[in-house]
Design a protein around this motif. Structure first.
Motif, PDB file in Angstrom:
ATOM      1  N   SER A 242      59.548-123.920  56.100  1.00  0.00           N
ATOM      2  CA  SER A 242      59.306-125.329  56.129  1.00  0.00           C
ATOM      3  C   SER A 242      58.136-125.783  56.598  1.00  0.00           C
ATOM      4  N   VAL A 243      56.981-125.119  56.771  1.00  0.00           N
ATOM      5  CA  VAL A 243      55.586-125.499  56.979  1.00  0.00           C
ATOM      6  C   VAL A 243      55.199-126.451  55.966  1.00  0.00           C
ATOM      7  N   THR A 244      54.889-127.806  56.365  1.00  0.00           N
ATOM      8  CA  THR A 244      54.724-128.958  55.432  1.00  0.00           C
ATOM      9  C   THR A 244      53.421-128.614  54.440  1.00  0.00           C
ATOM     10  N   GLN A 245      52.337-128.192  54.895  1.00  0.00           N
ATOM     11  CA  GLN A 245      51.242-128.150  53.888  1.00  0.00           C
ATOM     12  C   GLN A 245      50.535-126.911  54.167  1.00  0.00           C
ATOM     13  N   LEU A 246      50.212-126.063  53.346  1.00  0.00           N
ATOM     14  CA  LEU A 246      49.314-124.956  53.706  1.00  0.00           C
ATOM     15  C   LEU A 246      48.146-125.045  52.615  1.00  0.00           C
ATOM     16  N   VAL A 247      46.921-124.864  53.181  1.00  0.00           N
ATOM     17  CA  VAL A 247      45.646-125.115  52.569  1.00  0.00           C
ATOM     18  C   VAL A 247      45.007-123.939  52.551  1.00  0.00           C
ATOM     19  N   VAL A 248      44.454-123.566  51.171  1.00  0.00           N
ATOM     20  CA  VAL A 248      43.910-122.394  51.103  1.00  0.00           C
ATOM     21  C   VAL A 248      42.458-122.546  50.382  1.00  0.00           C
ATOM     22  N   THR A 249      41.518-121.896  50.563  1.00  0.00           N
ATOM     23  CA  THR A 249      39.986-122.234  50.123  1.00  0.00           C
ATOM     24  C   THR A 249      39.559-120.741  50.038  1.00  0.00           C
ATOM     25  N   ALA A 250      38.458-120.845  49.126  1.00  0.00           N
ATOM     26  CA  ALA A 250      37.844-119.683  48.611  1.00  0.00           C
ATOM     27  C   ALA A 250      36.515-119.964  47.707  1.00  0.00           C
ATOM     28  N   PRO A 251      35.582-119.539  47.461  1.00  0.00           N
ATOM     29  CA  PRO A 251      34.438-119.706  46.539  1.00  0.00           C
ATOM     30  C   PRO A 251      34.778-120.256  45.291  1.00  0.00           C
ATOM     31  N   ARG A 252      35.891-119.554  44.821  1.00  0.00           N
ATOM     32  CA  ARG A 252      36.350-120.107  43.194  1.00  0.00           C
ATOM     33  C   ARG A 252      37.939-120.137  43.322  1.00  0.00           C
ATOM     34  N   LEU A 253      38.570-120.856  42.403  1.00  0.00           N
ATOM     35  CA  LEU A 253      40.137-121.058  42.445  1.00  0.00           C
ATOM     36  C   LEU A 253      40.375-119.361  41.999  1.00  0.00           C
ATOM     37  N   SER A 254      39.669-118.661  40.937  1.00  0.00           N
ATOM     38  CA  SER A 254      39.969-117.445  40.582  1.00  0.00           C
ATOM     39  C   SER A 254      40.242-116.360  41.589  1.00  0.00           C
ATOM     40  N   ALA A 255      39.539-116.560  42.760  1.00  0.00           N
ATOM     41  CA  ALA A 255      39.664-115.393  43.748  1.00  0.00           C
ATOM     42  C   ALA A 255      41.059-115.701  44.409  1.00  0.00           C
ATOM     43  N   VAL A 256      41.730-116.666  44.384  1.00  0.00           N
ATOM     44  CA  VAL A 256      42.886-116.919  45.106  1.00  0.00           C
ATOM     45  C   VAL A 256      44.187-116.741  43.943  1.00  0.00           C
ATOM     46  N   GLU A 257      43.922-116.278  42.667  1.00  0.00           N
ATOM     47  CA  GLU A 257      44.859-116.373  41.616  1.00  0.00           C
ATOM     48  C   GLU A 257      45.975-115.215  41.951  1.00  0.00           C
ATOM     49  N   SER A 258      46.021-114.208  42.623  1.00  0.00           N
ATOM     50  CA  SER A 258      46.835-113.090  43.032  1.00  0.00           C
ATOM     51  C   SER A 258      47.687-113.682  44.137  1.00  0.00           C
ATOM     52  N   LEU A 259      47.112-114.248  45.103  1.00  0.00           N
ATOM     53  CA  LEU A 259      47.738-115.253  46.092  1.00  0.00           C
ATOM     54  C   LEU A 259      48.808-115.999  45.588  1.00  0.00           C
ATOM     55  N   PHE A 260      48.228-116.994  44.876  1.00  0.00           N
ATOM     56  CA  PHE A 260      49.303-117.925  44.010  1.00  0.00           C
ATOM     57  C   PHE A 260      50.359-117.164  43.151  1.00  0.00           C
ATOM     58  N   ALA A 261      50.140-116.040  42.395  1.00  0.00           N
ATOM     59  CA  ALA A 261      50.961-115.425  42.022  1.00  0.00           C
ATOM     60  C   ALA A 261      52.080-114.701  42.912  1.00  0.00           C
ATOM     61  N   ARG A 262      51.832-114.218  43.923  1.00  0.00           N
ATOM     62  CA  ARG A 262      52.579-113.907  44.885  1.00  0.00           C
ATOM     63  C   ARG A 262      53.741-114.865  45.392  1.00  0.00           C
ATOM     64  N   VAL A 263      53.064-115.893  45.679  1.00  0.00           N
ATOM     65  CA  VAL A 263      53.716-117.265  46.195  1.00  0.00           C
ATOM     66  C   VAL A 263      54.804-117.548  45.017  1.00  0.00           C
ATOM     67  N   VAL A 264      54.320-117.528  43.753  1.00  0.00           N
ATOM     68  CA  VAL A 264      55.518-117.992  42.657  1.00  0.00           C
ATOM     69  C   VAL A 264      56.535-116.989  42.411  1.00  0.00           C
ATOM     70  N   ALA A 265      56.085-115.602  42.726  1.00  0.00           N
ATOM     71  CA  ALA A 265      57.032-114.549  42.619  1.00  0.00           C
ATOM     72  C   ALA A 265      58.138-114.559  43.777  1.00  0.00           C
ATOM     73  N   LEU A 266      57.755-115.061  44.910  1.00  0.00           N
ATOM     74  CA  LEU A 266      58.539-114.864  46.110  1.00  0.00           C
ATOM     75  C   LEU A 266      59.281-116.172  46.362  1.00  0.00           C
ATOM     76  N   CYS A 267      59.045-117.211  45.662  1.00  0.00           N
ATOM     77  CA  CYS A 267      59.527-118.649  45.811  1.00  0.00           C
ATOM     78  C   CYS A 267      59.956-119.227  44.417  1.00  0.00           C
ATOM     79  N   PRO A 268      60.928-118.676  43.833  1.00  0.00           N
ATOM     80  CA  PRO A 268      61.360-118.873  42.435  1.00  0.00           C
ATOM     81  C   PRO A 268      62.010-120.312  42.151  1.00  0.00           C
ATOM     82  N   GLN A 269      62.390-120.851  43.411  1.00  0.00           N
ATOM     83  CA  GLN A 269      62.824-122.346  43.573  1.00  0.00           C
ATOM     84  C   GLN A 269      61.564-123.348  43.562  1.00  0.00           C
TER      85      GLN A 269
END
Length: 728
Positions: A242-269
């Motif tokens: 229940s951390v309200t907001q997480l912010v991530v940054t990188a030079p490009r959105l594509s650099a964190v695609e695998s990060l988002f993929a893991r979040v989607v897989a581990l948080c199916p809800q």
């Protein structure tokens, strides 16, 4: 087929393909990968690669080359190689023999996508390295043609491929040489985390989830260590806590695609509402912001503050000044970066940013990720690519000033190409000093037209290096077309920009020498080595009749101060922040001849005429320390008696500062020439922010007015020409 053998009997094409497939099976047992160098007549080499392509069902095979030269159904142009980052391919064929040539950046990016048991096949012609290939057209500056350039870089690659013991050499209608594969220890460090693939990754995830206030975490890793996935796993767990907001940054959105993929897989809800945003039903969210957008929101106090989290991926590709800004804003922050990669430099990041961390967050912690995830320790492909592209170029040793020569020396590109150890050290020095370095930069260094290299060497180790490029010298007709926006010849960054944006035709007809890179060993900084390099090179340029000497860089106060101290003048300032750096690009110049003086005077006048209005609009967020350094470039106009009276009325009476803005601007301009005490310098910057950039100093109007009065008092107390009290 036994590893370490040769297959070269007549009519053995089918046997060679079979041997390669079996070699890949042996690699798979070790979770290794390999580079295959396939060379010979291009058409026949492609046919040979096609046989390998069709020999078995490879996982997601990828052919990179020109579509009209590719024998398989689908291919990817080399220029789009970075779109495959995060993907996995068991077989990649990179055709460097045809109309596209070899793109070093594509080779660096694609190597990291080859999965365990996979092969990366590079196709080259027989005489590779004897002449440039078509990819050289990307940096063949006008008026050079790509086929007239040197090919030191390709010759170096061919030499290394010939002698490298870990690669597969496959000659068209010739032999197949397979390297002997050593045994490896298959035992892994035990760990207890079902979501992680290595003990390293599990330890990193645990540290991220337990991130403490004002105890930043610095995660360093080579490619393929699961760094971004670890960030993603940690994000999923923090959201579930229940951390309200997480912010991530990188030079490009594509650099964190695998990060988002893991979040989607581990948080199916949860739901990924856009490529840059993920939300859980409880309202917790993960969002990506590009560095410039993040900076803007931090400046506006919309992000940061108590309880906030920020995760920075590929931090090495972001300037240390920007990272320091976020470090102050976010109490819980982690920086992750690639140590050796096709872009950025974790070593440079560590060297430059460590001082900031030690000063502002002394309880920071470094956590290395050493164990590969996509492949195993000892992987032949990783070692080969690092050697070929100098991704692990060493930082040379620093030597005391007593052992340092008093003069610099010029190196030709041919000389540098022959001194391979010196080349590696010199490139290592350049990598650690710049926030973004790619494999193509090494090729530009060795074969770029109009490129010169000057260095200071002590005990065979470069201590400082300067790389310059020749620009300008256009004929009047072409300069006119460029200034009108009708032509854009390749290269000539500084001269063309000044012609196109400042309207100066003379900036293109004059000869320039531009600083492309300058670097000093981190242990030898502030000893004047960079100044010595520049002064000696400027003298050389003057002897050769070069009219103007210039540089372009991200506007940062200490860097700008360095160039101004060397007698350079600001001539152009970009009006938008660069997305990856969050900084405004600035151009500075110094005249070396009477022709150059006339051009520089015109450029300086144009810049001064536009600066005030730009500060009120497009440059309203330009940092005040930069503005303070730029104001002296405006014509100096001593304050009139009326302006002195108005300033005094604001400081010591009840005059509304808004009704005396012009006089306060005049004060700020004049004070930029004064030697101010530290407290007065801060006051000067506050006045600049309000008077020129229309930024209030506080949310409440009354408080903002009070701060303006106080800042004005602190400035004018540096001089005796102002009254110290109403009527005084």
């Amino acid at each position: 087929m036994r590893a370490g053998c040769r297959v070269d009997t007549p009519n053995t094409a089918i046997k060679q393909v079979s041997a390669l497939v079996h070699h890949a099976i042996r690699l798979q047992r070790r979770r290794w990968r390999a580079l295959v160098w396939l060379y010979g007549p291009p058409d026949k080499a492609r046919q040979q690669a096609q046989r390998l392509w069709e020999a078995q069902t490879w996982q997601a095979p990828l052919w990179v080359g020109a579509e009209h030269e590719t024998p398989v159904a689908a291919c990817l142009p080399a220029g789009k190689a970075r779109t495959r980052l995060g993907a996995e391919h068991q077989l990649i064929v990179l055709d460097a023999s045809g109309s596209q040539g070899l793109d070093p950046d594509a080779l660096g990016a694609l190597a990291g996508t080859v999965s365990a048991g996979g092969l990366l096949v590079i196709i080259t012609p027989d005489n590779w390295g004897e002449q440039p290939d078509p990819d050289y057209a990307r940096f063949a500056d006008y008026p050079w043609q790509w086929d007239s350039l040197s090919a030191h870089y390709l010759k170096r690659l061919a030499f290394q491929l010939t002698g490298e013991s870990t690669i597969v050499r496959w000659k068209v209608n010739g032999s197949l040489s397979l390297p002997r594969l050593s045994l490896r220890d298959l035992r892994a460090t035990p760990f207890d985390d079902a979501d992680c693939l290595t003990a390293d990754q599990a330890r990193t995830v645990n540290a991220l989830v337990k991130l403490k206030r004002r105890r930043p975490l610095v995660i360093t890793a080579d490619r393929g260590r699961g760094k971004s996935a670890a960030l993603g796993i940690a994000c999923a767990r923090l959201l579930q806590k229940s951390v309200t907001q997480l912010v991530v940054t990188a030079p490009r959105l594509s650099a964190v695609e695998s990060l988002f993929a893991r979040v989607v897989a581990l948080c199916p809800q949860g739901q990924r509402l856009s490529p840059a945003r993920f939300e859980l039903p409880n309202g917790s969210s993960l969002c990506f912001l590009a560095p410039d957008a993040l900076n803007e929101q931090v400046d506006q106090a919309r992000l940061g503050g108590s309880g906030s989290y920020l995760l920075v991926d590929e931090a090495a590709a972001i300037p240390a000044a920007m990272l320091a800004h976020w470090l102050a804003a976010f109490p819980r922050i982690a920086f992750a970066t690639t140590v050796h990669g096709y872009e950025g430099s974790g070593r440079g990041f560590a060297l430059r940013f460590r001082e900031v961390l030690n000063r502002t967050a002394p309880q920071w912690r470094e956590l290395p990720l050493d164990t590969p995830v996509r492949w195993s320790v000892g992987d032949p492909l990783e070692a080969t690519i690092q050697t070929l592209l100098l991704l692990n170029a060493p930082l040379p040793e620093a030597h005391a000033s007593t052992h340092c020569p008093t003069a610099s020396m010029l190196l030709t590109q041919a000389q540098l190409a022959k001194q391979r150890e010196l080349l590696a050290k010199l490139f290592g020095l350049l990598v650690q000093s710049h926030y973004r370095t790619t494999p193509s930069d090494l090729r530009q260094l060795l074969d770029g037209p109009g490129t010169a290299i000057r260095t200071i060497i002590a005990a065979q180790d470069p201590q400082a290096v300067l790389v310059t490029r020749e620009e300008g010298g256009f004929n009047a007709a072409l300069a006119e077309q460029v200034a009108r926006g009708e032509r854009r010849p390749q290269g000539h960054l500084l001269a063309q920009s000044l012609a196109a944006h400042s309207g100066s035709r003379e900036a293109l007809t004059s000869r320039w020498r531009r600083v492309a890179r300058i670097a000093t060993h981190p242990e030898r900084r502030r000893e004047g080595l960079g100044r010595r390099l520049l002064e000696e090179d400027i003298a050389n340029a003057h002897q050769q009749g070069v009219a103007l000497y210039g540089a372009t860089f991200g506007a940062e106060a200490s860097l700008l101060r360095f160039w101004l101290a060397l007698g350079f003048t600001p001539v152009r300032l970009g009006i938008t922040r660069e997305t990856a750096t969050g900084e405004y690009a600035i151009m500075v110049a110094r005249a070396l001849t009477s022709e150059g003086q006339a051009v520089l005077a015109s450029l300086r006048d144009t810049f001064a005429a536009s600066l005030i209005t730009l500060l009120a609009f497009e440059l309203a967020t330009l940092p005040a320390p930069i503005v303070a350094l730029l104001l002296p470039s405006l014509p100096r106009l001593p304050l009139s008696n009326a302006e002195i009276q108005a300033v005094g009325d604001v400081a010591y009476a009840h005059r509304d500062p808004a009704l005396a803005r012009a006089s306060l601007q005049a004060l700020a301009r004049e004070a930029s020439h004064w030697s101010l005490a530290q407290e007065a310098q801060i006051a000067h910057q506050q006045l600049i922010t309000w008077a020129f950039q229309n930024q209030p100093l506080a949310k409440a109007h009354g408080e903002s007015v009070r701060l303006i009065r106080r800042a004005t008092q602190q400035i004018i107390e540096q001089r005796t020409l102002f009254p110290s009290s109403p009527g005084g």
